[in-house]
Scaffold this active site. Sequence first.
Site: not given
Lengths: 297, 297
Positions: B14, B17, B56, B63, B106, B165, B276
């Site tokens: 992404h 990130e 992103r 992803n 991530h 993450e 999200y």
Amino acid sequence: MNQIERVALVGGTHGNELTGVYLIEKFQRFPHLIERSSFATLTLLANPKAFEAGRRYIEKDLNRCFLSAELQDPANGTYEELRAKAIARQLGPKGNAQVDMIIDLHSTTANMGLSLLLGNDRPQMLQLAAYLSQTNPRVRVCCPQASVEESPVLRSLSPLGLVVEVGPVAQGVLNAQLFQETENLIYAVLDYLEACNQGTFLPLPPTLTLYRYIADLDYPRTEQGKLNAMIHPQLQFKDYEPLHPGDPLFLTFDGKAIAYSGDSVVYPVFINEAAYYEKGIALRLTQKENRTISNRS
Amino acid sequence: MNQIERVALVGGTHGNELTGVYLIEKFQRFPHLIERSSFATLTLLANPKAFEAGRRYIEKDLNRCFLSAELQDPANGTYEELRAKAIARQLGPKGNAQVDMIIDLHSTTANMGLSLLLGNDRPQMLQLAAYLSQTNPRVRVCCPQASVEESPVLRSLSPLGLVVEVGPVAQGVLNAQLFQETENLIYAVLDYLEACNQGTFLPLPPTLTLYRYIADLDYPRTEQGKLNAMIHPQLQFKDYEPLHPGDPLFLTFDGKAIAYSGDSVVYPVFINEAAYYEKGIALRLTQKENRTISNRS
């Protein structure tokens, strides 16, 4: 303060700063929340296309499109330049605006709490800021140096233009606590203006702390212009705290600290703001100033 | 664990990130940092165009492009679909990968600390995760339920695929502390694999806490699909903490709390992850499980 007749609340000037977007949407659904008897309150979602795309802007930062010359240039035709012209027709023009005050709602990844970014230090604006600083201990007040060139930001359409900059909050995220604090700050502004219009002068603190911009610092970069360091962990989230000569400022990717090399104490703001990487700003330095607040006339 | 011959470190799957992007860049500049005597370590910046754009992705979440059928579909031609095919040629194919392990870096706006997202609960992966959980108290380990369909994520190219993450950190921002913690975690992985290859079994804790995904919850929305509530302030940044039936989950824009209506304690993760919102996920619920860690053979 002269009688206020129209106030504009603006959100989504940057499409990924959701606090303002959803506050404007709330006020459009529940307009009684921002109605006051002595003036009209308008609401405006400034960059709807950027909001839909989840981005700060589509082609150009809308909040840099409000210089008079740019607004009048017929060659300016990007999405944001056209939006700026439409907003100027609705709220402006500069020097003869159709609204008496603009409150433009922004958010930042820096730990700015509830920052009020003033366009100038007119007594009326300092009085309002002083009043608001009593309503929430996280309110801080920033201001440019005495004389500056014409500003390219949206709030400059009105001489009583105010940016509310809240953080830390990530782009594309709603933080409920900041949402509610910002909402309450807006109500406090509206109540204050209503009281002024009605000749009821609400009590003010005798002094106000102002943070005056003195310089922007960029990240250390390679010869190709790529980032070569990050904000030092000891400085992260320390907006408005004193930075002394010799204090760590950056940390290079290979782990070396870079110290602040100025010769006096300064107060950094906008530390590690996501949108400022592309603008070449790692943080802004300010000087702290205590101002006596004059009585209202 | 079988002998490890090639490990791939991936960043920038992404583009906004930045932790992973700049770690990969650091490793490319200083390759000795990731060299180990018994295996080769490759580095890959997965979505350079999205990184350049500060987004992103350009057209489609990279992803989510790694289902075998999608990789083989000649009609798939978006930028990210083409990147996925190129990456699969370099690291894959699934079932016969050219690398023994993939570590995909991530970051998240949720308070995930240093989360290890496993693709499965193979003993080798649990042993590695158990080892890493000793190196930093902020390491947490998530895992899907026992059997799942084929995964569309990049790490699924390898059966030993691991997502790291880290958070909370805003999109488009480098947090130096998280950068350094992630860097040290990678060195710990490489040192562990080196020791395994050399037959030196590093000490492991007897048990490991696993957080197993059980459901995703979306935000309350209007009939038109617009957001109608935010994460409740009491839940913000409370990833991995117990959520009891009746605890506040959301706060509507008009100030009403919405409680969690499940009938057992769960452990939310990815609370208020920026990326999200568009996927219809406000948070993921997990169940906590204590696993005994078997000895290595």
